[in-house]
Design an enzyme around this catalytic site. Sequence first.
Site, PDB file in Angstrom:
ATOM      1  N   GLY A  15       0.703  -1.128  -0.016  1.00  0.00           N
ATOM      2  CA  GLY A  15      -0.059   0.059   0.195  1.00  0.00           C
ATOM      3  C   GLY A  15       0.950   1.257  -0.071  1.00  0.00           C
ATOM      4  O   GLY A  15       1.954   1.218   0.643  1.00  0.00           O
ATOM      5  N   ARG A  82       3.433 -16.184  -4.943  1.00  0.00           N
ATOM      6  CA  ARG A  82       2.050 -16.527  -4.718  1.00  0.00           C
ATOM      7  C   ARG A  82       1.310 -15.595  -5.668  1.00  0.00           C
ATOM      8  O   ARG A  82       0.300 -14.670  -5.127  1.00  0.00           O
ATOM      9  CB  ARG A  82       1.430 -16.472  -3.417  1.00  0.00           C
ATOM     10  CG  ARG A  82       2.131 -17.648  -2.389  1.00  0.00           C
ATOM     11  CD  ARG A  82       1.792 -17.419  -1.019  1.00  0.00           C
ATOM     12  NE  ARG A  82       2.687 -16.434  -0.157  1.00  0.00           N
ATOM     13  CZ  ARG A  82       2.384 -15.669   0.523  1.00  0.00           C
ATOM     14  NH1 ARG A  82       0.915 -15.618   1.146  1.00  0.00           N
ATOM     15  NH2 ARG A  82       3.163 -14.860   1.410  1.00  0.00           N
ATOM     16  N   ASP A 120       5.997  -5.497   5.233  1.00  0.00           N
ATOM     17  CA  ASP A 120       6.221  -6.852   5.635  1.00  0.00           C
ATOM     18  C   ASP A 120       6.291  -7.535   4.271  1.00  0.00           C
ATOM     19  O   ASP A 120       6.935  -8.612   4.160  1.00  0.00           O
ATOM     20  CB  ASP A 120       5.249  -7.108   6.835  1.00  0.00           C
ATOM     21  CG  ASP A 120       4.145  -7.075   6.540  1.00  0.00           C
ATOM     22  OD1 ASP A 120       3.535  -6.277   5.789  1.00  0.00           O
ATOM     23  OD2 ASP A 120       3.235  -7.872   7.105  1.00  0.00           O
ATOM     24  N   THR A 142       5.291   2.353   5.594  1.00  0.00           N
ATOM     25  CA  THR A 142       3.669   1.936   5.872  1.00  0.00           C
ATOM     26  C   THR A 142       3.199   3.128   7.097  1.00  0.00           C
ATOM     27  O   THR A 142       3.900   3.451   7.788  1.00  0.00           O
ATOM     28  CB  THR A 142       3.593   0.752   6.379  1.00  0.00           C
ATOM     29  OG1 THR A 142       2.272   0.470   7.059  1.00  0.00           O
ATOM     30  CG2 THR A 142       4.647   0.414   7.581  1.00  0.00           C
ATOM     31  N   ASP A 144       0.937   2.190   8.722  1.00  0.00           N
ATOM     32  CA  ASP A 144       0.840   1.487   9.922  1.00  0.00           C
ATOM     33  C   ASP A 144       1.946   1.313  10.931  1.00  0.00           C
ATOM     34  O   ASP A 144       1.606   1.111  12.191  1.00  0.00           O
ATOM     35  CB  ASP A 144       0.415  -0.051   9.543  1.00  0.00           C
ATOM     36  CG  ASP A 144      -0.734  -0.181   8.551  1.00  0.00           C
ATOM     37  OD1 ASP A 144      -1.461   0.714   8.275  1.00  0.00           O
ATOM     38  OD2 ASP A 144      -0.546  -1.002   7.754  1.00  0.00           O
ATOM     39  N   ASP A 146       4.072  -0.501  11.271  1.00  0.00           N
ATOM     40  CA  ASP A 146       4.189  -2.234  12.147  1.00  0.00           C
ATOM     41  C   ASP A 146       5.360  -2.872  11.641  1.00  0.00           C
ATOM     42  O   ASP A 146       4.930  -4.263  11.490  1.00  0.00           O
ATOM     43  CB  ASP A 146       2.719  -2.724  11.946  1.00  0.00           C
ATOM     44  CG  ASP A 146       2.352  -3.051  10.317  1.00  0.00           C
ATOM     45  OD1 ASP A 146       3.294  -2.720   9.651  1.00  0.00           O
ATOM     46  OD2 ASP A 146       1.499  -3.763  10.289  1.00  0.00           O
ATOM     47  N   ARG A 188      -4.057  -2.039  10.141  1.00  0.00           N
ATOM     48  CA  ARG A 188      -4.429  -3.453  10.303  1.00  0.00           C
ATOM     49  C   ARG A 188      -4.165  -4.135  11.635  1.00  0.00           C
ATOM     50  O   ARG A 188      -5.292  -3.470  12.265  1.00  0.00           O
ATOM     51  CB  ARG A 188      -3.036  -4.011   9.546  1.00  0.00           C
ATOM     52  CG  ARG A 188      -3.285  -3.916   7.907  1.00  0.00           C
ATOM     53  CD  ARG A 188      -2.286  -4.631   7.109  1.00  0.00           C
ATOM     54  NE  ARG A 188      -0.889  -4.441   7.567  1.00  0.00           N
ATOM     55  CZ  ARG A 188       0.011  -5.423   7.232  1.00  0.00           C
ATOM     56  NH1 ARG A 188      -0.086  -6.273   6.311  1.00  0.00           N
ATOM     57  NH2 ARG A 188       1.156  -5.225   7.696  1.00  0.00           N
TER      58      ARG A 188
HETATM   59  O1  F6P Z   1      -0.935  -1.361   5.075  1.00  0.00           O
HETATM   60  C1  F6P Z   1      -1.701  -0.070   4.844  1.00  0.00           C
HETATM   61  C2  F6P Z   1      -2.945  -0.141   5.019  1.00  0.00           C
HETATM   62  O2  F6P Z   1      -3.360   1.200   4.529  1.00  0.00           O
HETATM   63  C3  F6P Z   1      -3.610  -0.597   6.048  1.00  0.00           C
HETATM   64  O3  F6P Z   1      -3.704   0.196   7.233  1.00  0.00           O
HETATM   65  C4  F6P Z   1      -4.970  -0.964   5.504  1.00  0.00           C
HETATM   66  O4  F6P Z   1      -5.534  -1.920   6.489  1.00  0.00           O
HETATM   67  C5  F6P Z   1      -4.575  -1.599   4.228  1.00  0.00           C
HETATM   68  O5  F6P Z   1      -3.402  -1.037   3.856  1.00  0.00           O
HETATM   69  C6  F6P Z   1      -5.641  -1.210   3.203  1.00  0.00           C
HETATM   70  O6  F6P Z   1      -5.496  -1.707   1.850  1.00  0.00           O
HETATM   71  P1  F6P Z   1      -6.168  -1.467   0.385  1.00  0.00           P
HETATM   72  O7  F6P Z   1      -5.348  -0.297  -0.009  1.00  0.00           O
HETATM   73  O8  F6P Z   1      -5.989  -2.726  -0.283  1.00  0.00           O
HETATM   74  O9  F6P Z   1      -7.682  -1.177   0.786  1.00  0.00           O
END
Ligand code: F6P
Length: 366
Positions: A15, A82, A120, A142, A144, A146, A188
């Site tokens: 992301g 994958r 990750d 990120t 997050d 994390d 997340r």
């Molecule tokens: O990991 C970054 C993040 O924005 C998370 O906080 C969120 O859960 C996820 O990606 C959302 O993913 P997508 O852009 O696929 O909706």
Amino acid sequence: MPTPLKRIGVLTGGGDCPGLNAVIRAVTKDALHHGLSVAGIEDGFLGLIEDRVRELTDADVSNILSDGGTVLGSSNKANPARFCTGIDSDGAPKIEDLTETCLQRIESHALDALVVIGGDGTMSVASTFVERGVNCIGVPKTIDNDLWGTDLTFGFATAVQTAVSAIDRVRTTAASHHRVMVVEVMGRNAGWLALHAGVGGGADLILIPEIPYSIEAVCAAIEDRRHRGKRYSIVVASEGARAVDGEQVVERMDLTSPDPVRLGGIGRVVASQIEERIGVESRQVVLGHVQRGGTPVAADRVLATLFGDHAMELLKDGVTNRLVVMRDGRLRDTDIREAADKQRLVPMEEPLLAAARSVGTHFGDM
Ligand code: F6P
């Protein structure tokens, strides 16, 4: 690692977040300055799979420092080992291992090393490549915050600021209408974003995945505030928060992604439960992808530039397979394989938890 190093590839995976362009700029400018050529791989590992690789020049990375997003594009679905090539008639994803294809591309584009900017999932792919002899340097991004191995990822500070600005706005309307406002933030399975945004925005309650909440305790905290004359409350809920006796709220499953769960909806659940149980009018606001967009704050631009520079220092010193990290306020690096598929959660001894509690913030626990 070949000496001298001649050509590197750079990609952004997972992301997006504010600050990606600042790293691309730092890496490319430094590489070009030292006589290396740089191949920009489009849309993360998807660009290797589909052979979309382009030369990066100084002009390509000029004036991008303050831009959100990534000039290279990204994908949070393209794990070559994958890779989903479609969905079959009974709804199951068709998975193929396209690692070999990627290794051929790396060879055909004569890439001596890859700088992979991601979280990750991206580090997990990089680890597979490392095992196959590809030289990789990871740069942690990120919103997050994390990623295992680093105290800080770039993109986080901007997302926190965006969320805090939103909470500031929500506060005035909450106060006018004497309501409970539940602000759902991303993150997340980690509560870093909710914790920092909640503390920075002065939330009355913060719900994070690491501390399962009790709805009775949440309602009691709101009622207690009302008894003390505080007629509105702000709840910041991490998308990954869950009740002690419940599950995380899943918004959708994306079967084309190696990490298919997309969380979302906890704000609606909590707001409606509060209204039902104690009769206080409640609304929810989902900040969603707004947190991933926009111009990076200065701290993220600086961190991204430091990370990009350190990545290039390692490569120029012939060091490879490292993840650039920030630990205890110092720039360091660690084995890239350590960060693969692991998440750094908020530990119970995190000082900000205690600091929040000491200013009266509730975490929905008993
Ligand atoms: O990991 C970054 C993040 O924005 C998370 O906080 C969120 O859960 C996820 O990606 C959302 O993913 P997508 O852009 O696929 O909706």
